[in-house]
Design an enzyme around this catalytic site. Sequence first.
Site, short mmCIF file in Angstrom:
data_model
loop_
_atom_site.label_atom_id
_atom_site.label_comp_id
_atom_site.label_asym_id
_atom_site.label_seq_id
_atom_site.Cartn_x
_atom_site.Cartn_y
_atom_site.Cartn_z
N ASN A 165 44.26 39.26 43.52
CA ASN A 165 43.50 37.96 43.24
C ASN A 165 44.08 37.20 42.87
O ASN A 165 43.78 35.66 42.76
CB ASN A 165 42.62 38.42 42.34
N CYS A 172 27.10 42.03 50.27
CA CYS A 172 27.01 41.74 48.60
C CYS A 172 27.08 43.04 48.03
O CYS A 172 26.20 43.48 47.38
CB CYS A 172 25.84 40.88 48.41
N ARG A 188 26.39 37.10 45.40
CA ARG A 188 27.53 36.29 45.11
C ARG A 188 27.50 34.87 45.52
O ARG A 188 28.06 34.59 46.57
CB ARG A 188 28.93 37.00 45.63
N ASP A 193 36.58 43.99 36.61
CA ASP A 193 37.31 44.71 37.43
C ASP A 193 37.83 46.20 37.14
O ASP A 193 38.07 47.22 37.65
CB ASP A 193 38.25 43.97 38.13
N ARG A 207 41.74 48.21 49.84
CA ARG A 207 41.64 46.56 49.71
C ARG A 207 42.41 46.00 48.73
O ARG A 207 42.80 44.91 48.54
CB ARG A 207 40.26 46.19 49.61
C1 EPZ Z 1 36.74 37.00 41.31
O1 EPZ Z 1 35.51 36.88 42.13
C2 EPZ Z 1 37.48 38.00 41.76
N1 EPZ Z 1 37.76 38.02 43.22
C3 EPZ Z 1 36.63 39.51 41.61
O2 EPZ Z 1 37.53 40.38 41.83
C4 EPZ Z 1 36.52 39.36 39.88
O3 EPZ Z 1 35.79 40.42 39.80
C5 EPZ Z 1 35.76 38.01 39.45
O4 EPZ Z 1 36.45 37.02 39.99
C6 EPZ Z 1 35.45 38.01 38.19
O5 EPZ Z 1 36.69 38.13 37.39
C7 EPZ Z 1 39.18 37.43 43.80
O6 EPZ Z 1 39.82 36.75 42.84
C8 EPZ Z 1 39.32 37.19 45.24
P1 EPZ Z 1 33.39 34.53 39.91
P2 EPZ Z 1 34.85 35.62 42.18
O7 EPZ Z 1 33.16 33.19 40.83
O8 EPZ Z 1 35.74 34.27 42.34
C9 EPZ Z 1 28.63 33.93 39.66
C10 EPZ Z 1 38.09 42.55 42.66
O9 EPZ Z 1 37.64 43.99 42.51
N2 EPZ Z 1 28.72 32.79 40.72
O10 EPZ Z 1 33.95 34.17 38.84
O11 EPZ Z 1 33.73 35.76 43.23
C11 EPZ Z 1 28.84 35.23 40.57
O12 EPZ Z 1 27.61 35.62 41.29
C12 EPZ Z 1 37.14 41.38 42.85
O13 EPZ Z 1 39.15 42.49 42.90
C13 EPZ Z 1 27.71 31.79 40.88
O14 EPZ Z 1 26.58 32.24 40.35
O15 EPZ Z 1 34.10 35.56 40.95
C14 EPZ Z 1 29.10 36.17 39.55
O16 EPZ Z 1 27.88 36.80 39.09
C15 EPZ Z 1 35.54 41.68 43.04
N3 EPZ Z 1 27.78 30.89 41.65
C16 EPZ Z 1 29.83 35.54 38.38
O17 EPZ Z 1 29.60 34.07 38.67
C17 EPZ Z 1 29.17 30.36 42.06
O18 EPZ Z 1 29.10 29.49 42.82
C18 EPZ Z 1 31.52 35.37 38.34
O19 EPZ Z 1 31.86 35.12 39.88
C19 EPZ Z 1 30.09 31.31 42.05
C20 EPZ Z 1 29.91 32.52 41.23
#
Ligand code: EPZ
Length: 418
Positions: free
Chosen positions: A24, A117, A122, A307, A399
Site C-alpha cells: 500500500n 466491491c 467504496r 487490514d 495480491r
Molecule cells: C486503503 O484503501 C488501503 N488500500 C486498504 O487496504 C485499507 O484497508 C484502507 O486504506 C484503510 O486503511 C490501499 O492503500 C491501496 P479509505 P482506501 O479511502 O484508500 C470510505 C488491503 O487489504 N470512503 O481510507 O480505499 C470508504 O468507503 C486494502 O491492502 C468514502 O466514503 O481506504 C471506507 O469505508 C483493502 N469516500 C473508508 O472511507 C471516499 O471518497 C476508508 O477508506 C473514500 C473513502
Amino acid sequence: MVSRYIINGRKKLSGEVEVQGSKNSSLPILAATLLTKGENVLFNCPRLSDIEAAFGILRYLGCEAKLQNGAALVNCGNLRKYDIPDAFMREMRGSIVFLGALLSRCGKALLTFPGGCELGPRPIDLHLKALRAMGATITERYGIIECSAADGLIGAPIALSFPSVGATENIILAAALAKGTTTITNAAREPEVSDLCDYLNSCGADIHGAGEGTIVINGVSSLSAVSHTIIPDRIVAATLMSAAAVTGSEIYLEGISKTHLGAVISVFDEAGCESVCREGCMRFKAPERLRAVSLIRTMPYPGFPTDAQAPVMSASAVSEGSTVFVENIFENRFKHVGELCRLGAEINVEGKVAVVKGVDRLYGARIEAQDLRGAAGLLVAALAAEGESELSGINYLERGYESFEQTLASLGADVVKI
Ligand code: EPZ
C-alpha cells in the site's frame, strides 16, 4: 490455472524472516512516478499481482516499468496517454490513486470507477470533491470519469470529512505540482501516506505535516526521479505475528517498524505475547494459549488497522475467552467468518460487530478465501487447525503477500502450493 494451498496445521514456527516491502506504499509511489522526469529506483518493492497491475497501467500509458532484483525501475519520460482502460481499473481498486497524478501530469484524465466491491461500497466522492476544489472539471457518466484542468490545478484548502487514505494520497499527488498551496485537514495519518510524502519530497516536492492530521503541500514546478526504499509492510508483519500467536511460537521478524505496529503489538501484549523490538527487528513470543482481548475496534491509523482484523481474528478464535471485534472502516469485511466456522471457530456476526468465542481446537477443512486479508486470516487459522486444510482463492492472497507459502515454510509451517 487455479492454485490452492494444502496446510497441515499445528506445527510450531521458529526462525527468522525478512518482512516484504509495503504494497500500500508501493502503489501510490508508483502512481507518483508519473510526476517525475528520469528513472526511479524503488527498492523493497514486493513482487505481487497488484504491483504487476500497477506496472500494466504505467506501461499502457507509455512508461517503462519493471521489477529487477527486488527494485522497481520506472521511467515516465515517454508518457503518451491519459486514459486508463476499464480492464485495468477493475483489476485493482487501488488504481484510483492514478487519477490525481495523471490529471496533474496531463491536465486531463479519463478512467472508469474502480471495479467490484469486495469490502462493501467504496465510494470515491472525497477524491472527486477535492479535485474539483482544486479547479478540475469532472463529469461522471455511465461509470466513466472524465477530468480536466486545462489551466492546471490550483492549491486549495481541503477539509476531509473522513481521513481517507486514498483521497489523501490523490490530493497530495494532484497538489505536488499545482499552483499555490494545498492544505489537507483531517488527513489520513497512515505510514503509507508518509512514505509517499517522503518519496515526493526527495524528488523535490515541498510537503509538510505527513503523519499528522494537517498536511501542507506547496506546489513546485518540477520533480526529478530518485531512488527510494519502500517501508516494510506492517500488515504482513501483523499476519506473521498472528501466525506465531496461533501456534504458540517464537519468531524473529526483520525489517519492521515498531511505531507502525503500535496498535497490533498492544493487542498481542494483552493476549499474553511478548514483542521485543530493536533496530528494525522484532522477537515475538506467544504463550501456549492466548488470552482473549476484550474489544478490538478497527480505526484509522494510529488505531488498530482494518487490514489486520482477519488474521488477528483467527488468533482470537483459539484464545481463552471471548473477543469482540468492531469493524469501523469497511462495511463488508467479515467474509472470512463463515469459512473460519468451517474450521470449528465459534463466531457470531451482527452488522459491524463480530463476537468470537475462543475454542480449544480448530480442525482442518476445505475453505475458500474471498478477499485478500480474509485469505491471510484463513491461512493463519489453518496453521492452528488439527489435520489438513485446503485453502482455495489464494489469488487474493497473492495480491498482497509475496511467496507467502515459502515464507511460512521457512519458519517450519507445513504449507504447499498446488
Ligand atoms: C486503503 O484503501 C488501503 N488500500 C486498504 O487496504 C485499507 O484497508 C484502507 O486504506 C484503510 O486503511 C490501499 O492503500 C491501496 P479509505 P482506501 O479511502 O484508500 C470510505 C488491503 O487489504 N470512503 O481510507 O480505499 C470508504 O468507503 C486494502 O491492502 C468514502 O466514503 O481506504 C471506507 O469505508 C483493502 N469516500 C473508508 O472511507 C471516499 O471518497 C476508508 O477508506 C473514500 C473513502
